[in-house]
Design an enzyme around this catalytic site. Structure first.
Site, PDB file in Angstrom:
ATOM      1  N   ALA A 133       0.866  -1.196   0.000  1.00  0.00           N
ATOM      2  CA  ALA A 133       0.000   0.000   0.000  1.00  0.00           C
ATOM      3  C   ALA A 133       0.895   1.236   0.000  1.00  0.00           C
ATOM      4  CB  ALA A 133      -0.891   0.006   1.242  1.00  0.00           C
TER       5      ALA A 133
ATOM      6  N   ALA B 171       0.476   5.444   0.786  1.00  0.00           N
ATOM      7  CA  ALA B 171      -0.362   6.594   1.140  1.00  0.00           C
ATOM      8  C   ALA B 171       0.526   7.827   1.275  1.00  0.00           C
ATOM      9  CB  ALA B 171      -1.113   6.307   2.430  1.00  0.00           C
TER      10      ALA B 171
ATOM     11  N   ILE C 221       1.637   9.630   3.765  1.00  0.00           N
ATOM     12  CA  ILE C 221       2.703   9.689   4.771  1.00  0.00           C
ATOM     13  C   ILE C 221       3.622   8.480   4.720  1.00  0.00           C
ATOM     14  CG2 ILE C 221       3.076   9.490   7.280  1.00  0.00           C
ATOM     15  CD1 ILE C 221       1.151  11.667   7.758  1.00  0.00           C
ATOM     16  N   ALA C 222       3.053   7.313   4.484  1.00  0.00           N
ATOM     17  CA  ALA C 222       3.875   6.097   4.574  1.00  0.00           C
ATOM     18  C   ALA C 222       3.565   5.102   3.461  1.00  0.00           C
ATOM     19  CB  ALA C 222       3.655   5.444   5.933  1.00  0.00           C
TER      20      ALA C 222
ATOM     21  N   ASP D  28      -9.913   6.761  13.436  1.00  0.00           N
ATOM     22  CA  ASP D  28      -9.776   6.910  11.976  1.00  0.00           C
ATOM     23  C   ASP D  28     -10.367   5.679  11.298  1.00  0.00           C
ATOM     24  OD1 ASP D  28      -9.032   8.028   9.570  1.00  0.00           O
ATOM     25  OD2 ASP D  28      -6.977   7.275   9.644  1.00  0.00           O
TER      26      ASP D  28
END
Lengths: 113, 452
Positions: free
Chosen positions: B114, B116, B118-119, B281
């Site tokens: 994955a 995203a 930020i990471a 979240d």
């Protein structure tokens, strides 16, 4: 004077009797309403709560009877939450130490290169 | 810095100008115009990268501060960015540990799982057995998920936060927000992002979550492998299953949606009402389900915390929802920091009563989102400041309800909260301090009944 004292205890007993009957009626209503009934308003909530407390009371009674017979009771077979918390704290501390040790190794490696 | 400011202004201007035709050059009806500009803001934020994507996510949970259209657009914002080459990720790992990934783990997969803002996440395998903070030992060969903060992400986010202050003032001037305190929002944002950038915080919370749910084998979280974790690299168990966004596939494999919806909602209520710390979240991509109906919570980047007193007050607000009691809702919201000015109490109380009366759906179940989000909006419309934690919790509960209803449309989330709220209210009733305070009045009332 004696009459006053008797009257006071009579009132006290009457209070208990009325409260006991009220509680029994609330438990009965709570049992009839079931979990769904608790949403019916403040009175229905109190009835439901009374039924839940009565259920817990029966469980406590069974446990005390079992304990009197020398049997193991359910409450004692569950892990002690304080001990579990402590075990987690120790595990967390170990995790932090693992982490710090790894950081230290990295620093040593970097300073050596 | 100046060039970045120009980029930001240029990107926003480009998207806003592009939205003009859809907005009828400002002459279209209000909703159409606001939707067009909200879409432009969302696209700008996606283009501008991590800081703005995170800011958009924060806006998406603040319906009290922003228009419905902007909140809806920000909710649909995609936090999926093109993956970085493996070499860049390997460089971060090397800089954190002074070693190659293959020296840390038995294997490391260069293909990301994955990616995203930020990471980025890669798959690896554990080289040696590891005893995690809680639970059974992870054997050598266990598949791990390695989450790595993108190089430069922290620096660019912090720099963008500084620049974003001027942008915030522009947002306020464009009247996209009903009532807006840009500095407060930025402070909240900076705090959230700082927490998210230190992956050790996420690891600690995931471990704590595992411990909290140790008696429930159907609710799990990935455990952290601490020797190969730093602030920028998080090594954790790899969870397999389907994301809730892939629920149709899960259904085809026999997942029991009803059990999943009820258990998932109950697990969330337990986090809120029992532990006072909750995954804030939650969305379908952060929840996994396995064929044996186990729910795995992922990505603990944003976490909400409640004190014992706050838990009690939230419980009372829930009770107000059950009994449709606006006075109770206002009384305990005030204890949570919702300060309704005296001259507004009656207006808010009446509107709240309307909201509570409209909570039931035609099928008889309660619509928490209608009440919760409506309440936030009502407070916003009346210029009443909402503590950020309160807003976050209401939004999280509304999200959980949305996820649960997507799985099983007839679920009533307030029902799942009831056993917890009942227990808390029951415990409060037995509190010696409260008994000491209330018993004299109760005895007086009983005596009045007896002598009546």
């Amino acid at each position: 004077m004696t009459d006053d004292v008797m009257r006071f205890f009579a009132a006290w007993m009457l209070t208990h009797e009325a409260a006991d009957e009220g509680l029994k009626a609330a438990v009965l209503r709570g049992d009839e309403g079931g979990p769904e009934g608790m949403g019916g308003g403040p009175d229905a909530f109190v009835d439901g709560l009374a039924a839940m407390v009565a259920e817990e009371k029966e469980k406590l009674k069974r446990d005390l009877e079992a304990r009197a017979r020398g049997e193991e009771v359910s409450i004692e077979t569950q892990p002690d939450p304080a001990l579990e918390d402590l075990r987690f704290e120790v595990g967390e501390l170990r995790g932090r130490l693992d982490n710090i040790e790894s950081l230290l190794e990295t620093l040593v490696r970097k300073s050596g290169s | 810095m100046a060039s970045r400011r120009l980029t930001i202004v240029g990107t926003v201007a480009r998207h806003l100008i592009g939205a003009l035709p859809a907005a009828g050059f400002g002459l279209a009806p209000g909703t159409v115009r606001r939707t067009a500009f909200a879409r432009a803001w969302r696209r700008s934020f996606e283009d501008l990268g991590p800081a703005f994507i995170k800011l958009g996510q924060l806006i998406s949970v603040r319906p009290d501060e922003f228009s419905d259209e902007l909140v809806a657009e920000m909710q649909s914002m995609q936090d999926a960015v093109p993956a970085l080459p493996a070499a860049a990720i390997r460089a971060v790992i090397r800089s954190e540990f002074g070693r190659e990934p293959e020296e840390l783990w038995a294997s490391f997969d260069d293909a990301p799982v994955a990616s995203a803002s930020i990471a980025q996440v890669h798959r690896a395998t554990l080289a040696q057995p590891y005893k995690p903070v809680w639970g059974v030992e992870l054997p050598a060969g266990t598949t791990l998920a390695i989450k790595v903060v993108r190089p430069g992400a922290a620096e660019s986010i912090r720099a963008d936060i500084a620049i974003a202050r001027s942008l915030m003032e522009r947002v306020a001037r464009m009247r996209i927000s009903r009532r807006f305190d840009p500095i407060a929002l930025l402070d909240e944002f900076a705090l959230t992002v700082d927490r998210e950038l230190d992956l050790r915080m996420e690891g600690r919370f995931a471990d704590r979550f595992t411990f909290d749910f140790r008696d429930d084998p159907k609710v799990v979280a990935p455990r952290t492998v601490w020797p190969t974790t730093t602030a920028r690299v998080l090594a954790m168990e790899f969870m397999t299953g389907w994301r809730l966004s892939e629920i149709e596939t899960a259904k085809a494999h026999g997942v029991d949606c009803y059990a999943l919806a009820v258990h998932g909602a109950t697990a969330f209520m337990r986090q809120v009402f029992v532990y006072g710390r909750y995954h804030a979240d939650l969305h379908p991509a952060n929840l996994f389900v396995t064929p044996d109906n186990t729910i795995a919570y992922l990505d603990f980047g944003i976490v909400g915390f409640l004190t014992d007193e706050e838990r009690m007050n939230i419980t009372q607000v829930m009770a107000a929802l059950v009994y449709r009691d606006p006075d109770r809702a206002l009384k305990y919201s005030a204890k949570l920091g919702v300060d309704v000015p005296a001259d507004r109490v009656e207006v808010v109380r009446t509107a709240l009563g309307g909201l509570l009366d409209g909570t039931y759906r035609p099928d008889g179940t309660r619509d928490f989102a209608h009440f919760g989000l409506g309440f936030l909006k009502l407070l916003g419309e009346n210029d009443i400041k909402i503590p950020s934690g309160y807003g976050l919790l209401i939004k999280s509960l509304a999200t959980v309800e949305g996820v649960a209803r997507a799985l099983y449309p007839e679920i009533d989330i307030v029902e799942t909260a009831k056993p917890f709220t009942t227990r808390i209210l029951g415990q409060a009733m037995g509190d010696p301090a409260r008994l000491y305070e209330r018993i004299p009045a109760a005895i007086r009332a009983a005596m009045r009944e007896i002598v009546a």
